[in-house]
Write a protein that holds these residues in place. Structure first.
Motif, PDB file in Angstrom:
ATOM      1  N   ASN A  85       0.828  -1.214   0.000  1.00 41.92           N
ATOM      2  CA  ASN A  85       0.000   0.000   0.000  1.00 41.92           C
ATOM      3  C   ASN A  85       0.858   1.258   0.000  1.00 41.92           C
ATOM      4  OD1 ASN A  85      -2.371  -1.406  -0.050  1.00 41.92           O
ATOM      5  ND2 ASN A  85      -2.689  -1.362   2.177  1.00 41.92           N
ATOM      6  N   GLY A  86       1.962   1.195   0.762  1.00 39.97           N
ATOM      7  CA  GLY A  86       2.862   2.343   0.813  1.00 39.97           C
ATOM      8  C   GLY A  86       3.463   2.630  -0.542  1.00 39.97           C
ATOM      9  N   CYS A  87       3.885   1.538  -1.212  1.00 47.16           N
ATOM     10  CA  CYS A  87       4.467   1.708  -2.549  1.00 47.16           C
ATOM     11  C   CYS A  87       3.431   2.242  -3.523  1.00 47.16           C
ATOM     12  CB  CYS A  87       5.014   0.370  -3.053  1.00 47.16           C
ATOM     13  SG  CYS A  87       6.497  -0.167  -2.160  1.00 47.16           S
ATOM     14  N   ALA A  88       2.196   1.718  -3.381  1.00 45.61           N
ATOM     15  CA  ALA A  88       1.114   2.190  -4.251  1.00 45.61           C
ATOM     16  C   ALA A  88       0.839   3.662  -4.010  1.00 45.61           C
ATOM     17  CB  ALA A  88      -0.147   1.362  -4.001  1.00 45.61           C
ATOM     18  N   SER A  89       0.872   4.064  -2.703  1.00 46.81           N
ATOM     19  CA  SER A  89       0.634   5.472  -2.356  1.00 46.81           C
ATOM     20  C   SER A  89       1.720   6.366  -2.929  1.00 46.81           C
ATOM     21  CB  SER A  89       0.582   5.619  -0.835  1.00 46.81           C
ATOM     22  OG  SER A  89       0.436   6.977  -0.476  1.00 46.81           O
ATOM     23  N   ILE A  90       2.979   5.927  -2.785  1.00 52.91           N
ATOM     24  CA  ILE A  90       4.098   6.699  -3.315  1.00 52.91           C
ATOM     25  C   ILE A  90       3.990   6.809  -4.829  1.00 52.91           C
ATOM     26  CG2 ILE A  90       6.587   6.712  -3.653  1.00 52.91           C
ATOM     27  CD1 ILE A  90       6.814   5.391  -0.868  1.00 52.91           C
ATOM     28  N   GLY A  91       3.612   5.697  -5.447  1.00 52.77           N
ATOM     29  CA  GLY A  91       3.464   5.708  -6.893  1.00 52.77           C
ATOM     30  C   GLY A  91       2.350   6.633  -7.339  1.00 52.77           C
ATOM     31  N   HIS A  92       1.244   6.620  -6.579  1.00 53.18           N
ATOM     32  CA  HIS A  92       0.113   7.493  -6.895  1.00 53.18           C
ATOM     33  C   HIS A  92       0.502   8.959  -6.756  1.00 53.18           C
ATOM     34  CE1 HIS A  92      -3.964   8.902  -7.267  1.00 53.18           C
ATOM     35  NE2 HIS A  92      -3.926   9.455  -6.066  1.00 53.18           N
ATOM     36  N   MET A  93       1.233   9.293  -5.696  1.00 51.45           N
ATOM     37  CA  MET A  93       1.663  10.675  -5.477  1.00 51.45           C
ATOM     38  C   MET A  93       2.605  11.126  -6.586  1.00 51.45           C
ATOM     39  SD  MET A  93      -0.025  11.564  -2.875  1.00 51.45           S
ATOM     40  CE  MET A  93       0.742  13.084  -2.363  1.00 51.45           C
ATOM     41  N   ALA A  94       3.505  10.240  -6.995  1.00 51.71           N
ATOM     42  CA  ALA A  94       4.439  10.574  -8.071  1.00 51.71           C
ATOM     43  C   ALA A  94       3.685  10.835  -9.366  1.00 51.71           C
ATOM     44  CB  ALA A  94       5.453   9.461  -8.257  1.00 51.71           C
ATOM     45  N   LYS A  95       2.649  10.027  -9.593  1.00 48.20           N
ATOM     46  CA  LYS A  95       1.838  10.199 -10.800  1.00 48.20           C
ATOM     47  C   LYS A  95       1.092  11.531 -10.764  1.00 48.20           C
ATOM     48  CE  LYS A  95      -1.832   8.006 -13.499  1.00 48.20           C
ATOM     49  NZ  LYS A  95      -2.815   6.899 -13.574  1.00 48.20           N
ATOM     50  N   LEU A  96       0.518  11.848  -9.613  1.00 44.57           N
ATOM     51  CA  LEU A  96      -0.181  13.129  -9.457  1.00 44.57           C
ATOM     52  C   LEU A  96       0.773  14.294  -9.690  1.00 44.57           C
ATOM     53  CD1 LEU A  96      -2.504  12.690  -6.323  1.00 44.57           C
ATOM     54  CD2 LEU A  96      -3.187  12.900  -8.721  1.00 44.57           C
ATOM     55  N   SER A  97       1.949  14.210  -9.089  1.00 41.04           N
ATOM     56  CA  SER A  97       2.939  15.279  -9.227  1.00 41.04           C
ATOM     57  C   SER A  97       3.317  15.483 -10.690  1.00 41.04           C
ATOM     58  CB  SER A  97       4.186  14.932  -8.405  1.00 41.04           C
ATOM     59  OG  SER A  97       5.182  15.915  -8.582  1.00 41.04           O
ATOM     60  N   GLU A  98       3.537  14.389 -11.398  1.00 38.92           N
ATOM     61  CA  GLU A  98       3.914  14.487 -12.810  1.00 38.92           C
ATOM     62  C   GLU A  98       2.773  15.077 -13.639  1.00 38.92           C
ATOM     63  OE1 GLU A  98       5.428  11.600 -16.483  1.00 38.92           O
ATOM     64  OE2 GLU A  98       5.080  10.763 -14.496  1.00 38.92           O
ATOM     65  N   GLU A  99       1.566  14.623 -13.352  1.00 39.92           N
ATOM     66  CA  GLU A  99       0.402  15.124 -14.098  1.00 39.92           C
ATOM     67  C   GLU A  99       0.189  16.612 -13.850  1.00 39.92           C
ATOM     68  OE1 GLU A  99      -4.433  14.327 -14.438  1.00 39.92           O
ATOM     69  OE2 GLU A  99      -3.170  12.950 -13.274  1.00 39.92           O
ATOM     70  N   ALA A 100       0.322  17.020 -12.585  1.00 42.93           N
ATOM     71  CA  ALA A 100       0.137  18.432 -12.236  1.00 42.93           C
ATOM     72  C   ALA A 100       1.206  19.299 -12.893  1.00 42.93           C
ATOM     73  CB  ALA A 100       0.180  18.603 -10.719  1.00 42.93           C
ATOM     74  N   ASP A 101       2.448  18.843 -12.827  1.00 39.27           N
ATOM     75  CA  ASP A 101       3.556  19.607 -13.412  1.00 39.27           C
ATOM     76  C   ASP A 101       3.385  19.757 -14.918  1.00 39.27           C
ATOM     77  OD1 ASP A 101       4.600  19.818 -10.912  1.00 39.27           O
ATOM     78  OD2 ASP A 101       6.185  18.325 -11.192  1.00 39.27           O
ATOM     79  N   GLN A 102       2.947  18.702 -15.586  1.00 40.02           N
ATOM     80  CA  GLN A 102       2.755  18.762 -17.033  1.00 40.02           C
ATOM     81  C   GLN A 102       1.656  19.761 -17.397  1.00 40.02           C
ATOM     82  OE1 GLN A 102       2.029  14.711 -18.249  1.00 40.02           O
ATOM     83  NE2 GLN A 102       4.210  14.194 -18.379  1.00 40.02           N
ATOM     84  N   ALA A 103       0.566  19.726 -16.651  1.00 38.75           N
ATOM     85  CA  ALA A 103      -0.536  20.662 -16.908  1.00 38.75           C
ATOM     86  C   ALA A 103      -0.095  22.101 -16.646  1.00 38.75           C
ATOM     87  CB  ALA A 103      -1.734  20.305 -16.026  1.00 38.75           C
ATOM     88  N   PHE A 104       0.671  22.276 -15.580  1.00 41.43           N
ATOM     89  CA  PHE A 104       1.150  23.615 -15.223  1.00 41.43           C
ATOM     90  C   PHE A 104       2.053  24.173 -16.321  1.00 41.43           C
ATOM     91  CE2 PHE A 104       4.118  26.566 -13.233  1.00 41.43           C
ATOM     92  CZ  PHE A 104       3.275  27.382 -12.501  1.00 41.43           C
ATOM     93  N   LYS A 105       3.010  23.372 -16.759  1.00 41.15           N
ATOM     94  CA  LYS A 105       3.962  23.826 -17.776  1.00 41.15           C
ATOM     95  C   LYS A 105       3.282  24.071 -19.120  1.00 41.15           C
ATOM     96  CE  LYS A 105       7.874  21.572 -15.531  1.00 41.15           C
ATOM     97  NZ  LYS A 105       8.815  20.420 -15.552  1.00 41.15           N
ATOM     98  N   ALA A 106       2.182  23.365 -19.357  1.00 37.55           N
ATOM     99  CA  ALA A 106       1.436  23.542 -20.605  1.00 37.55           C
ATOM    100  C   ALA A 106       0.474  24.725 -20.532  1.00 37.55           C
ATOM    101  CB  ALA A 106       0.661  22.274 -20.929  1.00 37.55           C
TER     102      ALA A 106
END
Length: 296
Positions: free
Chosen positions: A18-39
């Motif tokens: 679950n911890g790994c899944a949570s970390i993975g989910h947060m990393a995915k959110l961060s990447e998605e947010a950063d991409q939208a922001f830069k665009a």
């Protein structure tokens, strides 16, 4: 005992997964947010940053300053002023804080009409980022807010430090007139008012100050000269009175010109009263009656 051991291993495995899944989910959110922001997709960026921030908070984990910073920018760009303030207030206490942080805070507080906090963030920007891209605008806005908040001495001290040429900015210069007037620097205020009229002959602040100044100078001079003549009725004193009347009439004509321009823009009874008084002194009864009626 063996069952207990297996149970502990199972629970530990679940936690790790679950911890790994949570970390993975947060990393995915961060990447998605950063991409939208830069665009420049600030709507999407704000939505994802909010989800990321809420998730971190729900786990009692500290939120990275850059998330608050970018969420604040996205909120501001999408017109979400309250969110912009909330996130930037967090961001300003982190290493991610930059000139944009305080610029957005100042502008956002202005939008919700919180003058004191706008001033605070303008001061922070001006003090901390003298090479900032928006420095000139922030500094000039700081001057205007000091005038609005009646901090006359601070505004007076800031004036010579203003970047560019504030003497060519009508609004700034008109505010500087008010500053000098409030500090009883009447001659300086009149000098600056003349400069304002060089930029705009219909500026109401300058016209009001100069109209009153010339009117009162004329009336005061007339009273002094008449008292002097009544006390000493000689040919010499009479000649001095006639000479003074030329100056008095010049001041009255100047005041008349200023008050006419004011009345055309703002036909308030007070200005009509000045006009009536001046026309009475010029013995123009018809115009004096006209403006007297409008002064009532």
């Amino acid at each position: 005992m063996k069952r207990t051991y297996h149970f502990i291993i199972l629970v530990t495995t679940i936690i790790i997964v679950n911890g790994c899944a949570s970390i993975g989910h947060m990393a995915k959110l961060s990447e998605e947010a950063d991409q939208a922001f830069k665009a420049g997709d600030y709507e999407r960026a704000l939505t994802v940053y909010q989800e990321l921030i809420d998730a971190e908070r729900s786990q009692d984990r500290s939120v990275e300053g850059i998330f608050y910073q970018r969420a604040g920018i996205a909120a501001y760009e999408t017109g979400n002023t309250d969110r912009a303030i909330e996130y930037m207030e967090y961001a300003r206490h982190t290493d991610a804080a930059d000139a944009n942080t305080f610029s957005i805070l100042a502008k956002s507080y202005r939008e919700i009409d919180n003058l004191s906090r706008e001033i605070t963030n303008l001061e922070r920007y001006v003090e901390m980022f003298p090479d900032g891209e928006a420095f000139d605008d922030m500094q000039r806005r700081l001057f205007q807010t000091l005038v609005e908040s009646l901090n006359w001495q601070q505004a007076y001290d800031l004036w010579p430090l203003l970047a560019g040429n504030p003497y060519q900015d009508e609004d700034l210069l008109a505010s500087y007139v008010k500053v000098n007037q409030a500090l009883d620097k009447e001659d300086k205020a009149a000098e600056m008012a003349e400069k304002v009229l060089d930029l705009n002959i219909y500026n109401k602040i300058a016209l009001d100050l100069l109209g009153r100044r010339h009117f009162h100078e004329a009336v005061n001079r007339y009273n002094r000269e008449m008292q002097a003549y009544e006390a000493n009725r000689t040919h010499r004193q009479y000649a001095q009175l006639l000479e003074a009347l030329e100056v008095i009439n010049t001041d009255l004509r100047i005041a008349l010109n200023y008050f006419m321009r004011l009345y055309e823009q703002d036909p308030r009874p007070e200005y009509a009263g000045f006009l009536a008084n001046i026309y009475e002194r010029f013995q123009d009864e018809e115009r004096a009656r006209y403006y007297r009626r409008r002064a009532e």
